[in-house]
Design a protein around this motif. Structure first.
Motif, PDB file in Angstrom:
ATOM      1  N   UNK A   1      19.274 -77.405  57.239  1.00  0.00           N
ATOM      2  CA  UNK A   1      18.341 -76.951  56.199  1.00  0.00           C
ATOM      3  C   UNK A   1      18.876 -75.742  55.413  1.00  0.00           C
ATOM      4  N   UNK A   2      20.037 -75.218  55.824  1.00  0.00           N
ATOM      5  CA  UNK A   2      20.571 -74.009  55.174  1.00  0.00           C
ATOM      6  C   UNK A   2      20.924 -74.238  53.703  1.00  0.00           C
ATOM      7  N   UNK A   3      21.145 -75.523  53.317  1.00  0.00           N
ATOM      8  CA  UNK A   3      21.518 -75.802  51.936  1.00  0.00           C
ATOM      9  C   UNK A   3      20.342 -76.086  51.028  1.00  0.00           C
ATOM     10  N   UNK A   4      19.139 -76.137  51.592  1.00  0.00           N
ATOM     11  CA  UNK A   4      17.948 -76.323  50.753  1.00  0.00           C
ATOM     12  C   UNK A   4      17.871 -75.123  49.809  1.00  0.00           C
ATOM     13  N   UNK A   5      17.449 -75.368  48.566  1.00  0.00           N
ATOM     14  CA  UNK A   5      17.601 -74.334  47.534  1.00  0.00           C
ATOM     15  C   UNK A   5      16.952 -73.000  47.910  1.00  0.00           C
ATOM     16  N   UNK A   6      15.721 -73.032  48.437  1.00  0.00           N
ATOM     17  CA  UNK A   6      15.069 -71.748  48.755  1.00  0.00           C
ATOM     18  C   UNK A   6      15.715 -71.114  49.989  1.00  0.00           C
ATOM     19  N   UNK A   7      16.306 -71.959  50.876  1.00  0.00           N
ATOM     20  CA  UNK A   7      17.015 -71.409  52.042  1.00  0.00           C
ATOM     21  C   UNK A   7      18.274 -70.666  51.597  1.00  0.00           C
ATOM     22  N   UNK A   8      18.923 -71.171  50.555  1.00  0.00           N
ATOM     23  CA  UNK A   8      20.126 -70.507  50.036  1.00  0.00           C
ATOM     24  C   UNK A   8      19.739 -69.133  49.471  1.00  0.00           C
ATOM     25  N   UNK A   9      18.617 -69.113  48.754  1.00  0.00           N
ATOM     26  CA  UNK A   9      18.127 -67.827  48.219  1.00  0.00           C
ATOM     27  C   UNK A   9      17.796 -66.876  49.369  1.00  0.00           C
TER      28      UNK A   9
ATOM     29  N   UNK B   1      13.291 -62.093  43.140  1.00  0.00           N
ATOM     30  CA  UNK B   1      12.242 -62.192  42.125  1.00  0.00           C
ATOM     31  C   UNK B   1      12.735 -62.622  40.751  1.00  0.00           C
ATOM     32  N   UNK B   2      14.043 -62.891  40.630  1.00  0.00           N
ATOM     33  CA  UNK B   2      14.569 -63.240  39.299  1.00  0.00           C
ATOM     34  C   UNK B   2      14.546 -64.754  39.078  1.00  0.00           C
ATOM     35  N   UNK B   3      14.395 -65.200  37.833  1.00  0.00           N
ATOM     36  CA  UNK B   3      14.502 -66.645  37.556  1.00  0.00           C
ATOM     37  C   UNK B   3      15.878 -67.137  38.026  1.00  0.00           C
ATOM     38  N   UNK B   4      15.890 -68.190  38.815  1.00  0.00           N
ATOM     39  CA  UNK B   4      17.134 -68.599  39.467  1.00  0.00           C
ATOM     40  C   UNK B   4      17.412 -70.083  39.274  1.00  0.00           C
ATOM     41  N   UNK B   5      18.640 -70.363  38.868  1.00  0.00           N
ATOM     42  CA  UNK B   5      19.088 -71.754  38.750  1.00  0.00           C
ATOM     43  C   UNK B   5      19.951 -72.069  39.963  1.00  0.00           C
ATOM     44  N   UNK B   6      19.521 -73.029  40.768  1.00  0.00           N
ATOM     45  CA  UNK B   6      20.359 -73.452  41.909  1.00  0.00           C
ATOM     46  C   UNK B   6      20.868 -74.851  41.598  1.00  0.00           C
ATOM     47  N   UNK B   7      22.190 -74.986  41.515  1.00  0.00           N
ATOM     48  CA  UNK B   7      22.794 -76.311  41.282  1.00  0.00           C
ATOM     49  C   UNK B   7      23.849 -76.569  42.340  1.00  0.00           C
ATOM     50  N   UNK B   8      23.911 -77.806  42.770  1.00  0.00           N
ATOM     51  CA  UNK B   8      24.970 -78.222  43.679  1.00  0.00           C
ATOM     52  C   UNK B   8      26.338 -77.992  43.011  1.00  0.00           C
ATOM     53  N   UNK B   9      27.359 -77.708  43.805  1.00  0.00           N
ATOM     54  CA  UNK B   9      28.673 -77.406  43.212  1.00  0.00           C
ATOM     55  C   UNK B   9      29.265 -78.603  42.451  1.00  0.00           C
ATOM     56  N   UNK B  10      28.974 -79.816  42.910  1.00  0.00           N
ATOM     57  CA  UNK B  10      29.496 -80.971  42.153  1.00  0.00           C
ATOM     58  C   UNK B  10      28.800 -81.065  40.796  1.00  0.00           C
TER      59      UNK B  10
ATOM     60  N   UNK C   1      16.872 -70.144  56.297  1.00  0.00           N
ATOM     61  CA  UNK C   1      15.721 -71.045  56.404  1.00  0.00           C
ATOM     62  C   UNK C   1      15.029 -71.131  55.056  1.00  0.00           C
ATOM     63  N   UNK C   2      14.457 -72.308  54.736  1.00  0.00           N
ATOM     64  CA  UNK C   2      13.674 -72.384  53.504  1.00  0.00           C
ATOM     65  C   UNK C   2      12.545 -71.365  53.536  1.00  0.00           C
TER      66      UNK C   2
END
Ligand SMILES: Cc1cc2nc3c(=O)[nH]c(=O)nc-3n(C[C@H](O)[C@H](O)[C@H](O)COP(=O)(O)O)c2cc1C
Ligand code: SF4
Length: 393
Positions: A133-141, A165-174, A150-151
């Protein structure tokens, strides 16, 4: 840069809007598993101030290797994509969270760019945490903020309130690598391969009973059989094919080989591209036992914060184990729990992904269910998964 030429310098809101429009025309969809349209995420974050970009190279999926191979072979393409994404959402920085096996390669590429003064934004690299679950977007944050992999325990809209608290874009590296090429060459170029609805290419990890397991770049829409052909074809008879990863779907390989490798094509079997994984189960490994093994693994990987995830996945894995070992499962309860747990009832999609995989196993291996009840199993006793990651990862 030497291989692909310079990135366009993104200046002003008009240019940003035009380039996000180009990404929309390209119909780029995220390669991290959910296939969400990238242009919509870019536009949502670009509408806000003080944004930050995160490249997700955590690759928590145990059988997947595509993000590690991409980072090892083309770190600059990923960084170009991170820089382009930052330009498109008006961010001054981008952080790439890279699997620990390859984060040093990414860090070396960042250092190289700093020395050559390539980027106007600040790029940095953080080694990813371990765990599914470490790669789930909120877990990465969460990992970046407080080293908790953890998410977040309540659902969050990262485009509004993400990293600190900042607007965040999470995209997979591919996804970022494709973005780097679309901003350079345009949507028309990207659409030169793939299908009308799902243009472009895709990195797939082929594992299990194929002759040459590994990571391959394929055109979306290529028949599944032709994709397996790139890996030298199947290595013996099969009992099942898992498409998309541990959150994916089991399908009948004999039917799947003629279908296009696309979400639309695989949709005919209730499957999708997911994280680009094709795992072939050899005939001497029981599909129900393998599904039970994966369900048990995923139940153990729960971040332990949401009731349906903690108790539901545990109970589902237990019944699936009873089914696989012929110990009289309660199939009615199992099917009811599948219906209940996978309805967006966790703070993240971990329960949904898990029950989707289990439901597909019950569908595809339905012929095995009665036989297991009668004490018969198609697998060789003691033979468990061969679905290991290809190569040295
Ligand atoms: C339990 C769980 C694990 C995930 N693991 C990863 C991962 O390892 N890498 C990744 O890129 N996305 C992963 N995702 C998907 C991310 O939450 C997110 O959708 C993705 O990084 C967004 O990028 P994309 O739109 O480019 O695909 C995971 C999702 C869930 C629910
Ligand atoms: S659904 Fe599961 S993995 Fe996701 S946040 Fe809740 S407990 Fe953690």
């Amino acid at each position: 840069m030497d291989r692909y030429g310079p990135l366009p310098e993104i200046r002003g809101a008009r240019m940003r809007d035009e380039l996000i429009g180009e990404v929309e025309l390209a119909a780029l969809a995220g390669r991290g598993g959910a296939g969400f349209p990238t242009a919509r995420k870019l536009a949502a974050v670009a509408a806000r101030r003080n944004a930050v970009v995160i490249g997700d190279g955590t690759e928590g999926e145990p059988v997947s290797a595509k993000d590690k191979v991409l980072i090892a072979q083309s770190p600059h393409l990923v960084l170009d994509g991170a820089a382009a994404a930052a330009g498109l959402v008006g961010a001054t920085g981008a952080i790439v969270v890279a699997h620990a096996a390859v984060s040093h390669l990414m860090a070396a590429a960042v250092a190289e760019r700093r020395r050559a003064r390539v980027d106007r934004i600040r790029l940095s690299v953080v080694p990813a945490a371990d765990g599914f679950v470490a790669g789930e977007a909120s877990a990465v944050v969460h990992w970046l903020e407080s080293r908790v992999p953890k998410p977040k325990s309540t659902p969050v809209r990262l485009s509004e309130r993400g990293l600190r608290g900042r607007p965040t874009l999470v995209q997979n590296v591919e996804t970022l690598a494709h973005l780097a090429l679309i901003t350079r060459y345009g949507a028309g170029w990207f659409r030169g391969v793939g299908t009308q609805r799902e243009p472009g290419s895709l990195l797939v990890t082929l594992s299990g009973a194929v002759r040459v397991p590994g990571v391959y770049e394929v055109e979306i829409g290529m028949p599944v059989g032709a994709v397996l052909g790139l890996a030298g074809g199947v290595a013996g008879p099969l009992s099942g094919l898992l498409v998309g990863g541990y959150f994916g779907s089991w399908v009948d390989p004999a039917v799947a080989v003629d279908l296009p490798l696309s979400s639309e094509g695989l949709g005919a079997l209730g499957a999708g591209l997911g994280a680009g994984l094709l795992a072939l189960l050899p005939a001497d490994v029981c599909g129900l036992a393998e599904a039970a093994r994966i369900a048990r693994y995923l139940a153990a990987e729960s971040a332990g914060q949401c009731g349906p995830c903690v108790f539901g996945l545990e109970a589902i894995a237990g019944q699936l184990e009873r089914l696989a070992s012929g110990r009289g499962p309660d199939l009615v309860a199992l099917r009811r729990w599948i219906g209940q747990v996978g309805r967006g009832r966790g703070a993240c999609k971990h329960p949904d992904g898990t029950v989707a995989m289990v439901a597909s196993a019950l569908r595809v291996f339905s012929g095995e269910i009665d036989r297991h009840a009668a004490g018969w199993c198609c697998g060789v006793p003691g033979r468990t998964s061969t679905l290991s990651p290809p190569g040295r990862w």
